[in-house]
Design a protein around this motif. Structure first.
Motif, mmCIF file in Angstrom:
data_model
loop_
_atom_site.group_PDB
_atom_site.id
_atom_site.type_symbol
_atom_site.label_atom_id
_atom_site.label_comp_id
_atom_site.label_asym_id
_atom_site.label_seq_id
_atom_site.Cartn_x
_atom_site.Cartn_y
_atom_site.Cartn_z
ATOM 1 N N LEU A 132 0.841 -1.204 0.000
ATOM 2 C CA LEU A 132 0.000 0.000 0.000
ATOM 3 C C LEU A 132 0.873 1.250 0.000
ATOM 4 N N ALA A 133 1.930 1.227 0.793
ATOM 5 C CA ALA A 133 2.846 2.367 0.832
ATOM 6 C C ALA A 133 3.573 2.533 -0.498
ATOM 7 N N ALA A 188 -3.809 13.295 -4.065
ATOM 8 C CA ALA A 188 -4.998 12.930 -3.292
ATOM 9 C C ALA A 188 -5.038 11.425 -3.037
ATOM 10 N N GLU A 189 -4.713 10.636 -4.070
ATOM 11 C CA GLU A 189 -4.696 9.187 -3.904
ATOM 12 C C GLU A 189 -3.609 8.766 -2.912
ATOM 13 N N GLN A 202 -2.067 7.044 2.670
ATOM 14 C CA GLN A 202 -1.361 7.337 3.921
ATOM 15 C C GLN A 202 -2.353 7.360 5.082
ATOM 16 N N ASP A 203 -3.515 7.988 4.867
ATOM 17 C CA ASP A 203 -4.539 8.014 5.918
ATOM 18 C C ASP A 203 -4.994 6.604 6.267
ATOM 19 N N ARG A 204 -5.142 5.761 5.249
ATOM 20 C CA ARG A 204 -5.548 4.373 5.483
ATOM 21 C C ARG A 204 -4.501 3.631 6.320
ATOM 22 N N MET A 231 5.865 3.724 6.802
ATOM 23 C CA MET A 231 5.028 4.916 6.962
ATOM 24 C C MET A 231 5.706 6.171 6.414
ATOM 25 N N ALA A 232 7.013 6.149 6.249
ATOM 26 C CA ALA A 232 7.754 7.312 5.737
ATOM 27 C C ALA A 232 7.725 7.413 4.217
#
Length: 135
Positions: A42-43, A56-57, A62-64, A79-80
């Motif tokens: 996902l990252a 935006a995507e 990142q929010d997910r 996460m970075a």
């Protein structure tokens, strides 16, 4: 190739990413993601979306990941990746510093991972590498 070849699609995606072929990279990552639901994939998708200008995507992914992190461990190194591609250097560095605290194994590759090229000369990143004894 069938869904059992998710590792091949992941590696293909990373190859495309290194060649700045972001649409192809995202497609390969998504094929790899189907059977695994891996947070690193996902990252990777978010990182590529950010590099391709799909901010935006990238932010949505990142929010997910931030939300998923509430219920399971996601490496701060992972996460970075999206903030790095969005140009949010200080956010990315905070995640990496947390990775040092957590002893995130993915940071062992930070000295050579091209995702970190944009911050390679940043004093905080150099300090992170020194703390990991990678520099």
């Amino acid at each position: 190739m069938g869904p059992g070849y998710f590792v091949v699609y992941r590696d293909l995606g990373r190859s495309y990413e290194l060649k700045s072929m972001c649409p192809e990279a995202v497609q390969a990552f998504e094929r790899s993601l189907t059977p695994t639901k891996d947070s690193a994939l996902l990252a990777d998708i978010g990182h590529c979306n950010a590099l391709a200008g799909k901010r935006a995507e990238a932010r949505a992914l990142q929010d997910r990941l931030v939300k998923e992190q509430e219920s399971r461990y996601i490496s701060p190194a992972v996460m970075a990746w999206i903030p790095l591609a969005l140009g949010e250097t200080h956010v990315a560095l905070r995640w990496l510093e947390k990775g040092v605290e957590d002893r995130a194994y993915l940071l062992a590759f930070a000295a050579n991972d091209p995702r970190y090229d944009s911050i390679r000369s940043h004093p905080r990143f150099i300090s992170i590498l020194r703390n990991l004894e990678l520099r």
